[in-house]
Design a protein around this motif. Structure first.
Motif, PDB file in Angstrom:
ATOM      1  N   LEU A 304      -0.053  -5.522 -67.081  1.00 32.92           N
ATOM      2  CA  LEU A 304       0.714  -4.912 -65.976  1.00 32.92           C
ATOM      3  C   LEU A 304       2.198  -5.204 -66.124  1.00 32.92           C
ATOM      4  O   LEU A 304       3.035  -4.334 -65.846  1.00 32.92           O
ATOM      5  N   LEU A 307       3.613  -2.946 -69.187  1.00 33.69           N
ATOM      6  CA  LEU A 307       3.559  -1.503 -68.912  1.00 33.69           C
ATOM      7  C   LEU A 307       4.364  -1.176 -67.659  1.00 33.69           C
ATOM      8  O   LEU A 307       5.110  -0.191 -67.622  1.00 33.69           O
ATOM      9  N   GLY A 308       4.228  -2.025 -66.632  1.00 33.69           N
ATOM     10  CA  GLY A 308       4.946  -1.799 -65.376  1.00 33.69           C
ATOM     11  C   GLY A 308       6.459  -1.916 -65.563  1.00 33.69           C
ATOM     12  O   GLY A 308       7.227  -1.098 -65.056  1.00 33.69           O
ATOM     13  N   ALA A 319       3.680  -2.359 -59.124  1.00 34.13           N
ATOM     14  CA  ALA A 319       3.000  -1.790 -60.297  1.00 34.13           C
ATOM     15  C   ALA A 319       1.564  -1.409 -59.956  1.00 34.13           C
ATOM     16  O   ALA A 319       1.079  -0.348 -60.362  1.00 34.13           O
ATOM     17  N   ASP A 322       0.719   1.889 -58.251  1.00 32.61           N
ATOM     18  CA  ASP A 322       0.707   3.092 -59.095  1.00 32.61           C
ATOM     19  C   ASP A 322      -0.759   3.355 -59.461  1.00 32.61           C
ATOM     20  O   ASP A 322      -1.390   2.559 -60.168  1.00 32.61           O
ATOM     21  N   LEU A 325      -1.805   3.157 -63.163  1.00 30.53           N
ATOM     22  CA  LEU A 325      -1.849   1.786 -63.702  1.00 30.53           C
ATOM     23  C   LEU A 325      -3.039   1.021 -63.134  1.00 30.53           C
ATOM     24  O   LEU A 325      -3.730   0.296 -63.860  1.00 30.53           O
ATOM     25  N   ALA A 480       3.288   6.299 -68.359  1.00 32.46           N
ATOM     26  CA  ALA A 480       2.387   6.917 -67.367  1.00 32.46           C
ATOM     27  C   ALA A 480       1.609   8.070 -67.986  1.00 32.46           C
ATOM     28  O   ALA A 480       0.375   8.155 -67.846  1.00 32.46           O
ATOM     29  N   ILE A 483      -0.943   6.886 -70.517  1.00 31.65           N
ATOM     30  CA  ILE A 483      -2.156   6.357 -69.874  1.00 31.65           C
ATOM     31  C   ILE A 483      -3.054   7.515 -69.434  1.00 31.65           C
ATOM     32  O   ILE A 483      -4.264   7.490 -69.663  1.00 31.65           O
TER      33      ILE A 483
END
Ligand code: CS2
Length: 491
Positions: A304, A307-308, A319, A322, A325, A480, A483
């Motif tokens: 997290l 990526l966040g 995060a 989202d 995520l 985003a 993913i």
């Protein structure tokens, strides 16, 4: 008014504030703690405070900072009292902890630290020195004999700098004085942290005195432990809020969540506090708990964080709000991490972790978790990846998280905001992320860092190609969208 013994006496009872209900002057120095950071003060010290409050005065804590004077400078003027602020959406509870009786700064006076550790009343030396404080190679867990602090401590064993140097010298002093060894209790997020510490202490001791190493091997105790409590860094706003609630200024309160867990292997060389009476779990085997916690919590925390932060979020609760995520992290636990673990109750554990991440009051910074990735990822993500690869099972999300780390190491988020990379290997890692724009070359440069990846993963074609594909996708579409594409493929 500054927090102090006399301030406490005049404060009277407050709702939502717990204060020490015992005679602090009566405490004897039973524990020396190396690494007097916020985590220890919000975790183990709270359990010890509880054990003291039940009437056992043997467990005053001598806290030692191995580098900086800032904690000692904050706490000494307030008689080593400090506040633990427990926060969630429901509100805030303050707990003034009285267990800390002295704060020392090791570089200013290493002899005072050694004297406290060699004192007959000391039974336990506990540690929270973070992963890099063990001066080991994170991939192999071997002692780094070329580490500057280890080089120094081998040359000057009687005036050490490293945690290992202090432990070995103090044990030598105890042996010389005919005392039993203290128990060494690692409370860091390392796999088999007790066993790992034991290996490092013995390796270091053997380089100084083989008889001493034999004595430690025979008589020493290094219980494994699993520690869990989320402790964000304290901010100025936190200080102001705590002062208003407490009615006294605390220069360094620590922030945390209601959840706290401590599972300790019940293997001590001498006496210990009755931590089990105040919420800790003393068991015969800790490693299955520890592994589950490192892989489920810390593995997804780091994922997290990278990526966040690349997307541009600042905190864990932002995060996890989202949906993309959150789904990714949940699926990573369910499909890729849980099958590698043997602990019961994993689906409940997963739900509990996601709820803890949503705590809106903590404001836990992603950049705090992101630091020292080179020391953290071997036990948080790479071990899980190895298990999945060995089982011939998919590990796309785990590899995606490593690709996220590599993207993070470029030093700027998707909006172009820059941030510093805090890591002992920052230079080589940043170079790997930036010296080329070709994902294949970037991955090759990252995997060349064998201290992190070992000799096996860089030669695993499935790992290398998964990492390269995900990095290419992140670079082209952003985290985003990458993913979403991954989830569309895996579901
Ligand atoms: C976090 C941990 O900063 C980090 O790397 O993942 O400190 C985490 O908050 C604790 O291990 C929770 O027990």
């Amino acid at each position: 008014m500054r927090l102090s013994n006399s301030a406490l006496a005049s404060m009277g009872a407050h709702q939502n504030v717990i204060t020490p209900q015992y005679e602090r002057q009566q405490l004897s120095p039973g524990i020396v703690h190396l690494g007097l950071g916020a985590f220890h003060r919000a975790h183990a010290a709270v359990y010890t405070d509880g054990a003291i409050a039940r009437g056992d005065q043997r467990w005053g804590i001598v806290g030692v900072s191995l580098r900086q004077a800032d904690t000692r400078d904050a706490l000494t003027p307030q008689d080593n009292l400090y506040t633990v602020a427990v926060r969630d959406a429901e509100g805030e509870q303050l707990h003034v902890v009285g267990a800390l009786i002295t704060s020392l700064v090791a570089p200013e006076n290493p002899q005072a630290v050694l004297a406290a550790m060699a004192d007959a009343r000391c039974h336990i030396v506990s540690l929270t020195v973070t992963e890099k404080g063990y001066c080991h190679d994170p991939a192999t867990r071997a002692l780094r004999v070329d580490h500057p602090d280890i080089v120094h401590d081998l040359a000057h064993p009687d005036a050490p700098r490293s945690a290992l140097g202090f432990i070995v010298r103090a044990l030598a002093l105890r042996r010389g004085a005919g005392l039993a060894p203290f128990t060494v209790l690692s409370c860091d997020n390392l796999p088999s942290n007790g066993l790992t510490t034991r290996g490092l202490v013995l390796a270091f001791a053997a380089m100084i005195d083989s008889e001493l190493a034999g004595w430690i091997d025979q008589q020493g105790a290094f219980p494994n432990s699993m520690v869990d409590r989320i402790v964000p860094n304290t901010t100025e706003d936190d200080r102001a809020r705590v002062a208003a609630m407490l009615g006294a200024d605390d220069a360094w309160p620590v922030m945390t969540e209601p959840f706290s867990q401590w599972v300790i292997e019940d293997r001590f060389a001498g006496a210990r506090p009755c931590w089990e009476e105040v919420g800790a779990t003393l068991v015969a085997e800790v490693e299955s708990y520890e592994n589950a916690k490192l892989r489920m919590l810390n593995g997804t925390h780091s994922s997290l964080a990278y990526l966040g932060a690349v997307i541009g979020y600042a905190t864990v609760d932002e995060a996890i709000a989202d949906a993309g995520l959150a789904n990714f992290i949940g699926a990573m636990m369910r499909d890729e991490i849980e099958p590698t673990l043997s602990r019961p109750g994993l689906p409940e554990y997963r739900a509990e972790l996601l709820a803890r991440y949503r705590n809106p009051a903590l404001k836990h910074k992603l950049q705090q978790i992101a630091m020292d990735g080179s020391q953290k990822l071997p036990q948080r993500l790479l071990g899980t990846i190895r298990d999945r690869l060995a089982a011939g099972a998919p590990c796309d999300r785990l590899c995606f998280a490593i690709a996220g780390w590599l993207r993070y190491l470029a030093g700027s988020d998707e909006a172009g905001n820059t941030y510093p990379i805090a890591d002992p290997l920052a230079e080589v890692l940043h170079a790997a992320a930036t010296s080329s724009t070709d994902p294949t070359a970037q991955v090759a440069a990252l995997l060349a860092v064998r201290d992190v990846f070992g000799d096996d993963l860089p030669g695993n074609p499935q790992f290398v190609s998964s990492l390269t594909q995900h990095l290419a996708s992140i670079s082209k579409y952003g985290v985003a969208a990458a993913i979403s594409a991954l989830e569309a493929k895996t579901s």
